[in-house]
Design a protein around this motif. Structure first.
Motif, PDB file in Angstrom:
ATOM      1  N   PRO A 228       0.826  -1.198   0.000  1.00  0.00           N
ATOM      2  CA  PRO A 228       0.000   0.000   0.000  1.00  0.00           C
ATOM      3  C   PRO A 228       0.870   1.261   0.000  1.00  0.00           C
ATOM      4  O   PRO A 228       1.919   1.306   0.638  1.00  0.00           O
ATOM      5  CB  PRO A 228      -0.799  -0.115   1.303  1.00  0.00           C
ATOM      6  N   CYS A 316       6.475   2.153   4.713  1.00  0.00           N
ATOM      7  CA  CYS A 316       5.426   1.148   4.893  1.00  0.00           C
ATOM      8  C   CYS A 316       6.073  -0.059   5.561  1.00  0.00           C
ATOM      9  O   CYS A 316       7.006  -0.657   5.009  1.00  0.00           O
ATOM     10  CB  CYS A 316       4.797   0.737   3.566  1.00  0.00           C
ATOM     11  N   TYR A 335      -0.331  -3.388   8.855  1.00  0.00           N
ATOM     12  CA  TYR A 335       0.753  -2.472   8.505  1.00  0.00           C
ATOM     13  C   TYR A 335       0.489  -1.046   8.976  1.00  0.00           C
ATOM     14  O   TYR A 335      -0.607  -0.691   9.411  1.00  0.00           O
ATOM     15  CB  TYR A 335       0.951  -2.481   6.991  1.00  0.00           C
ATOM     16  N   THR A 399      -2.686   1.748  12.730  1.00  0.00           N
ATOM     17  CA  THR A 399      -2.569   0.426  12.106  1.00  0.00           C
ATOM     18  C   THR A 399      -3.683   0.235  11.090  1.00  0.00           C
ATOM     19  O   THR A 399      -4.835   0.599  11.337  1.00  0.00           O
ATOM     20  CB  THR A 399      -2.666  -0.677  13.169  1.00  0.00           C
ATOM     21  N   ARG A 400      -3.324  -0.356   9.955  1.00  0.00           N
ATOM     22  CA  ARG A 400      -4.319  -0.747   8.953  1.00  0.00           C
ATOM     23  C   ARG A 400      -4.192  -2.243   8.694  1.00  0.00           C
ATOM     24  O   ARG A 400      -3.136  -2.843   8.927  1.00  0.00           O
ATOM     25  CB  ARG A 400      -4.137   0.034   7.656  1.00  0.00           C
ATOM     26  N   ILE A 401      -5.279  -2.827   8.207  1.00  0.00           N
ATOM     27  CA  ILE A 401      -5.352  -4.272   7.994  1.00  0.00           C
ATOM     28  C   ILE A 401      -5.933  -4.550   6.618  1.00  0.00           C
ATOM     29  O   ILE A 401      -6.964  -3.973   6.245  1.00  0.00           O
ATOM     30  CB  ILE A 401      -6.234  -4.946   9.070  1.00  0.00           C
ATOM     31  N   ILE A 402      -5.256  -5.418   5.870  1.00  0.00           N
ATOM     32  CA  ILE A 402      -5.814  -5.924   4.614  1.00  0.00           C
ATOM     33  C   ILE A 402      -6.154  -7.396   4.826  1.00  0.00           C
ATOM     34  O   ILE A 402      -5.267  -8.227   5.045  1.00  0.00           O
ATOM     35  CB  ILE A 402      -4.829  -5.781   3.442  1.00  0.00           C
ATOM     36  N   ASP A 403      -7.442  -7.696   4.801  1.00  0.00           N
ATOM     37  CA  ASP A 403      -7.900  -9.083   4.934  1.00  0.00           C
ATOM     38  C   ASP A 403      -8.980  -9.332   3.903  1.00  0.00           C
ATOM     39  O   ASP A 403      -9.106  -8.577   2.924  1.00  0.00           O
ATOM     40  CB  ASP A 403      -8.377  -9.358   6.370  1.00  0.00           C
ATOM     41  N   GLY A 406     -11.057  -6.374   2.710  1.00  0.00           N
ATOM     42  CA  GLY A 406     -10.431  -5.207   2.105  1.00  0.00           C
ATOM     43  C   GLY A 406      -9.417  -4.529   2.996  1.00  0.00           C
ATOM     44  O   GLY A 406      -8.931  -5.117   3.967  1.00  0.00           O
ATOM     45  N   ASP A 407      -9.092  -3.292   2.681  1.00  0.00           N
ATOM     46  CA  ASP A 407      -8.099  -2.496   3.404  1.00  0.00           C
ATOM     47  C   ASP A 407      -8.846  -1.550   4.322  1.00  0.00           C
ATOM     48  O   ASP A 407      -9.619  -0.701   3.882  1.00  0.00           O
ATOM     49  CB  ASP A 407      -7.257  -1.703   2.402  1.00  0.00           C
ATOM     50  N   ARG A 408      -8.589  -1.676   5.624  1.00  0.00           N
ATOM     51  CA  ARG A 408      -9.374  -0.909   6.596  1.00  0.00           C
ATOM     52  C   ARG A 408      -8.502  -0.555   7.800  1.00  0.00           C
ATOM     53  O   ARG A 408      -7.481  -1.178   8.056  1.00  0.00           O
ATOM     54  CB  ARG A 408     -10.578  -1.714   7.066  1.00  0.00           C
TER      55      ARG A 408
END
Length: 410
Positions: A228, A316, A335, A399-403, A406-408
């Protein structure tokens, strides 16, 4: 209950961030103290806090301290009444500062593994060579010691723990990826202490794969990552602190660390290494002067703190974790993206120092609140991750999470 006094040891780029963040969170602490071998450097950081308009700067006391002297560390802890010590000095002082905390009962936090100046790339797991030998002492003294509470190690360890707590009942792979897509505009420089930076990459690359320690040469294994914000970047398999504790908690998983390098960095590094200029062993010049080549290189390179003004771009850093829950395979990327210019505007430091300096203060806040005051030695993955990561979000490292959704944000 009285709020704990805090002592920050060190006065480099990471210490500057930590001091600013302690000042911003002054309501969580009692008295605030800073100590460094060169007191003037600590004074300069306090002035930078004053320049940002923080009234608390007027009550931050500074001290002269030889961090290699555990008795002096203990004496200063007693003098200041510090109950929490944030060690953001050189990794060479970890064990003496830790001993000072054990002797006085103060909580201890650091951001990197201890290093012996005369040794590079010791036997794995690295923590077992030094810090983990003091586990029993910490428990017997009721001392909370949180190891590696920077970003990597530190936040990336918490990312792995979050994946364990909220995604998987079995973790198969942890790939930690660290990309700095920033530009400091210098011909060549390192983002933190050049001596420590080079020592990371002159030894063997040690990873945990297939249930055993595996060795590679630096820059032997590389791959392209599409991440990202920073996009496609090449990162190389590297040895790093967090592998050595994560492998103990997740022995069934492959644990790897990947760091991004540009061709220019690799070329300069290779020349310096091949010429012997990255050696930690003394040599004599024709004039009979004894010098350590690595320290000479450090002396001629830019001070990492000087890179902050004009540094552009973003970082990143995150964990790609693969595993299974109830037999169903899956993966998650957890991330953070940090901005060099935003870090400079807030605390006068570049993004690498920012990502390393905010987390130990978050750990100190959690100790002060009692949430992480566990009265024993731990690595970050041994502690609940969500409170730490949520607090970091409040403090500037979201913190962000891609699962699969989606990316949130966390």
């Amino acid at each position: 209950m009285a709020k704990p006094n805090v002592l920050i040891i060190g006065a480099g780029g990471v210490a500057q961030v930590a001091a600013h963040k302690v000042a911003q969170r002054a309501d969580d602490f009692g008295e605030i103290h800073m100590a460094n071998r060169t007191r003037a450097k600590a004074d300069a950081i306090v002035q930078s806090i004053r320049d940002k308009g923080h009234a608390v700067a007027e009550r931050i006391a500074t001290h002269t301290l030889d961090g290699m002297d555990s008795a002096a560390v203990a004496a200063l802890i007693r003098q200041t009444g510090a109950r929490i010590v944030i060690n953001v000095g050189s990794p060479f002082i970890n064990m003496t500062v830790l001993q000072g905390c054990i002797d006085t009962g103060a909580a201890y936090i650091d951001t990197a593994i201890h290093e012996d100046p005369a040794k590079i790339c010791e036997a794995a797991p690295w923590y077992a060579n030094y810090e983990w030998k003091r586990r029993e002492d910490c428990e017997n003294s009721g001392v909370t010691a949180i190891l590696g509470a920077g970003f990597d190690p530190g936040v990336v360890n918490a990312y792995a723990r979050l994946a364990e707590d909220e995604y998987f009942d079995k973790i198969d792979e942890i790939d930690i990826v660290d990309i700095n897509a920033g530009n400091h505009g210098r011909y060549f420089a390192t983002n933190f202490d050049p001596e420590i930076n080079f020592r990371e990459f002159t030894g063997k690359v040690i990873t945990w794969q297939g249930g055993k320690w595996q060795e590679n040469a630096m820059f032997e294994v590389g791959r392209e990552w599409d991440l990202p914000v920073v996009g496609k970047r090449t990162a190389y398999l590297s040895g790093h602190d967090e592998i050595h504790s994560l492998a103990a908690r997740y022995p069934q998983a492959d644990v790897r660390f990947w760091m991004g390098f540009g061709d220019h960095y690799i070329n300069v590094f290779t020349v310096l290494k091949n010429l012997g200029l990255l050696s930690e062993h003394p040599v004599k010049t024709a004039e009979g002067l004894e010098v350590v080549p690595l320290k000479v290189v450090k002396a001629v390179l830019p001070d990492p703190a000087s890179l902050a003004a004009g540094y552009t771009g973003k970082t990143c850093i995150g964990d790609l974790v693969k595993g299974s829950r109830d037999g169903k395979q899956g993966e998650v990327f957890i991330y953070n993206v940090a901005d060099h210019e935003e870090a400079f505007a807030e605390v006068g430091s570049q993004g690498i120092s920012y990502t390393a300096g905010v987390p130990p203060v978050a750990a100190a806040v959690l100790i002060a609140r009692g949430d992480w005051d566990v009265k024993r030695m731990v690595n970050v993955e041994d502690l609940p991750a969500r409170p730490f990561l949520e607090l970091l979000g409040e403090m500037g490292l979201p913190t962000r999470i891609i699962d699969e959704n989606g990316d949130r944000p966390l």
